[in-house]
Design a protein around this motif. Structure first.
Motif, PDB file in Angstrom:
ATOM      1  N   ALA A   1      36.499  38.535  46.077  1.00  0.00           N
ATOM      2  CA  ALA A   1      36.107  37.123  46.132  1.00  0.00           C
ATOM      3  C   ALA A   1      34.623  36.965  46.443  1.00  0.00           C
ATOM      4  O   ALA A   1      33.929  36.172  45.794  1.00  0.00           O
ATOM      5  CB  ALA A   1      36.954  36.388  47.169  1.00  0.00           C
ATOM      6  N   THR A   2      34.131  37.715  47.420  1.00  0.00           N
ATOM      7  CA  THR A   2      32.718  37.570  47.792  1.00  0.00           C
ATOM      8  C   THR A   2      31.792  38.124  46.715  1.00  0.00           C
ATOM      9  O   THR A   2      30.734  37.553  46.457  1.00  0.00           O
ATOM     10  CB  THR A   2      32.428  38.240  49.149  1.00  0.00           C
TER      11      THR A   2
ATOM     12  N   ILE B   1      34.002  35.109  37.217  1.00  0.00           N
ATOM     13  CA  ILE B   1      32.704  34.490  36.936  1.00  0.00           C
ATOM     14  C   ILE B   1      32.782  33.677  35.650  1.00  0.00           C
ATOM     15  O   ILE B   1      32.295  32.547  35.576  1.00  0.00           O
ATOM     16  CB  ILE B   1      31.599  35.569  36.866  1.00  0.00           C
ATOM     17  N   LEU B   2      33.422  34.227  34.644  1.00  0.00           N
ATOM     18  CA  LEU B   2      33.588  33.539  33.360  1.00  0.00           C
ATOM     19  C   LEU B   2      34.278  32.187  33.526  1.00  0.00           C
ATOM     20  O   LEU B   2      33.925  31.213  32.862  1.00  0.00           O
ATOM     21  CB  LEU B   2      34.404  34.426  32.410  1.00  0.00           C
ATOM     22  N   LEU B   3      35.240  32.128  34.432  1.00  0.00           N
ATOM     23  CA  LEU B   3      36.048  30.915  34.578  1.00  0.00           C
ATOM     24  C   LEU B   3      35.698  30.081  35.814  1.00  0.00           C
ATOM     25  O   LEU B   3      36.469  29.212  36.213  1.00  0.00           O
ATOM     26  CB  LEU B   3      37.526  31.294  34.602  1.00  0.00           C
ATOM     27  N   HIS B   4      34.521  30.301  36.402  1.00  0.00           N
ATOM     28  CA  HIS B   4      34.180  29.552  37.618  1.00  0.00           C
ATOM     29  C   HIS B   4      33.776  28.107  37.349  1.00  0.00           C
ATOM     30  O   HIS B   4      33.685  27.304  38.272  1.00  0.00           O
ATOM     31  CB  HIS B   4      33.092  30.274  38.427  1.00  0.00           C
ATOM     32  N   THR B   5      33.549  27.761  36.105  1.00  0.00           N
ATOM     33  CA  THR B   5      33.146  26.400  35.751  1.00  0.00           C
ATOM     34  C   THR B   5      33.826  25.981  34.462  1.00  0.00           C
ATOM     35  O   THR B   5      34.163  26.820  33.633  1.00  0.00           O
ATOM     36  CB  THR B   5      31.614  26.296  35.601  1.00  0.00           C
ATOM     37  N   ASP B   6      34.006  24.679  34.324  1.00  0.00           N
ATOM     38  CA  ASP B   6      34.570  24.124  33.095  1.00  0.00           C
ATOM     39  C   ASP B   6      33.474  23.527  32.217  1.00  0.00           C
ATOM     40  O   ASP B   6      33.759  22.965  31.173  1.00  0.00           O
ATOM     41  CB  ASP B   6      35.582  23.014  33.426  1.00  0.00           C
ATOM     42  N   SER B   7      32.231  23.633  32.642  1.00  0.00           N
ATOM     43  CA  SER B   7      31.139  22.904  31.985  1.00  0.00           C
ATOM     44  C   SER B   7      30.966  23.245  30.503  1.00  0.00           C
ATOM     45  O   SER B   7      30.507  22.417  29.738  1.00  0.00           O
ATOM     46  CB  SER B   7      29.822  23.137  32.724  1.00  0.00           C
ATOM     47  N   TYR B   8      31.335  24.415  30.097  1.00  0.00           N
ATOM     48  CA  TYR B   8      31.136  24.820  28.702  1.00  0.00           C
ATOM     49  C   TYR B   8      32.462  24.916  27.937  1.00  0.00           C
ATOM     50  O   TYR B   8      32.475  25.184  26.740  1.00  0.00           O
ATOM     51  CB  TYR B   8      30.413  26.176  28.627  1.00  0.00           C
TER      52      TYR B   8
ATOM     53  N   ALA C   1      39.437  33.141  50.543  1.00  0.00           N
ATOM     54  CA  ALA C   1      40.232  34.316  50.153  1.00  0.00           C
ATOM     55  C   ALA C   1      41.496  34.439  50.997  1.00  0.00           C
ATOM     56  O   ALA C   1      42.553  34.820  50.489  1.00  0.00           O
ATOM     57  CB  ALA C   1      39.390  35.586  50.266  1.00  0.00           C
ATOM     58  N   PHE C   2      41.410  34.097  52.263  1.00  0.00           N
ATOM     59  CA  PHE C   2      42.580  34.187  53.132  1.00  0.00           C
ATOM     60  C   PHE C   2      43.634  33.156  52.730  1.00  0.00           C
ATOM     61  O   PHE C   2      44.825  33.453  52.707  1.00  0.00           O
ATOM     62  CB  PHE C   2      42.176  34.003  54.599  1.00  0.00           C
ATOM     63  N   LYS C   3      43.186  31.963  52.417  1.00  0.00           N
ATOM     64  CA  LYS C   3      44.109  30.888  52.030  1.00  0.00           C
ATOM     65  C   LYS C   3      44.857  31.233  50.742  1.00  0.00           C
ATOM     66  O   LYS C   3      46.028  30.915  50.588  1.00  0.00           O
ATOM     67  CB  LYS C   3      43.327  29.586  51.853  1.00  0.00           C
ATOM     68  N   TYR C   4      44.174  31.875  49.805  1.00  0.00           N
ATOM     69  CA  TYR C   4      44.761  32.178  48.499  1.00  0.00           C
ATOM     70  C   TYR C   4      45.259  33.618  48.378  1.00  0.00           C
ATOM     71  O   TYR C   4      45.616  34.056  47.294  1.00  0.00           O
ATOM     72  CB  TYR C   4      43.748  31.869  47.387  1.00  0.00           C
ATOM     73  N   ASN C   5      45.252  34.357  49.490  1.00  0.00           N
ATOM     74  CA  ASN C   5      45.727  35.740  49.515  1.00  0.00           C
ATOM     75  C   ASN C   5      45.013  36.604  48.470  1.00  0.00           C
ATOM     76  O   ASN C   5      45.632  37.301  47.676  1.00  0.00           O
ATOM     77  CB  ASN C   5      47.244  35.806  49.327  1.00  0.00           C
TER      78      ASN C   5
ATOM     79  N   GLN D   1      40.177  33.593  40.589  1.00  0.00           N
ATOM     80  CA  GLN D   1      39.392  32.661  39.774  1.00  0.00           C
ATOM     81  C   GLN D   1      39.321  31.280  40.436  1.00  0.00           C
ATOM     82  O   GLN D   1      38.270  30.632  40.420  1.00  0.00           O
ATOM     83  CB  GLN D   1      39.981  32.581  38.372  1.00  0.00           C
ATOM     84  N   LYS D   2      40.416  30.845  41.038  1.00  0.00           N
ATOM     85  CA  LYS D   2      40.428  29.563  41.760  1.00  0.00           C
ATOM     86  C   LYS D   2      39.481  29.601  42.950  1.00  0.00           C
ATOM     87  O   LYS D   2      38.752  28.643  43.206  1.00  0.00           O
ATOM     88  CB  LYS D   2      41.839  29.238  42.250  1.00  0.00           C
ATOM     89  N   VAL D   3      39.513  30.698  43.686  1.00  0.00           N
ATOM     90  CA  VAL D   3      38.656  30.830  44.863  1.00  0.00           C
ATOM     91  C   VAL D   3      37.188  30.696  44.482  1.00  0.00           C
ATOM     92  O   VAL D   3      36.433  29.969  45.130  1.00  0.00           O
ATOM     93  CB  VAL D   3      38.926  32.173  45.597  1.00  0.00           C
TER      94      VAL D   3
END
Length: 183
Positions: A48-49, A108-115, A38-42, A127-129
């Motif tokens: 984030a947590t 949460i919706l975008l945390h994976t590309d699997s689907y 979170a610190f790196k991505y402001n 979303q990146k974090v």
């Protein structure tokens, strides 16, 4: 002051039920990674947590003949969709700010590309974090979902992470007026 803490979320019966499916140890580790990222991505350490803790709350148990079937899961899983919905409902029920609940749920919706179909998704910093934090804890064959942690140790870890968030969140808010606090 936060409306809802990580401990509030973690101890809720709905969270306990669904985190057991995807792995409590994994959820805690991803939340810890998200705190640091979170610190790196402001990004707000609070959002984030929370998103990271709940990122796999939509997992369905893909069993075949009484045994977890990782390939069946990989072929059919849409846990991020179900998880986003479940997390949003839970957060609203607990009293989270509705805009924050939405942002957490979309992360949460975008945390994976699997689907997702083969498209390039442009993710917000939050979303990146969450995606990166999850990837940092992944193990081959989904083994990260099987690591065990006892309940008292898990509660200690979530309480400690709550203390860190409480400590750093006000500093984040003061240090950056354009900060994505309500991201």
């Amino acid at each position: 002051m936060r409306e809802v803490t990580l401990t509030d979320i973690f101890t809720h019966p709905i969270t306990q039920k669904y985190l057991k499916r995807s792995g409590v140890a994994h959820a805690l580790e991803v939340a810890n990674h998200a705190f640091h990222l979170a610190f790196k991505y402001n990004v707000s350490v609070d959002l984030a947590t929370k998103a990271a803790l709940l990122h796999d709350i939509g997992h369905y148990e893909w069993y075949r003949q009484g045994k977890w079937d990782y390939e069946l899961y990989r072929e059919n899983d849409i846990h991020a969709i179900k998880g986003a919905e479940r997390a949003h409902k839970l957060l609203i029920r607990l009293g989270e700010n509705p805009q924050n609940a939405k942002k957490i749920s979309v992360a949460i919706l975008l945390h994976t590309d699997s689907y997702l179909p083969e498209i390039d998704v442009k993710r917000s910093p939050l979303q990146k974090v969450v995606k990166l934090a999850d990837e940092m804890d992944e193990e081959k064959g989904g083994n990260h979902h099987y690591r065990q942690i006892d309940k008292s140790t898990a509660l200690e870890k979530i309480n400690y992470l709550d203390q860190l968030v409480e400590h750093y969140l006000p500093k984040q808010q003061l240090s950056s007026p354009s900060h994505e606090q309500s991201m």
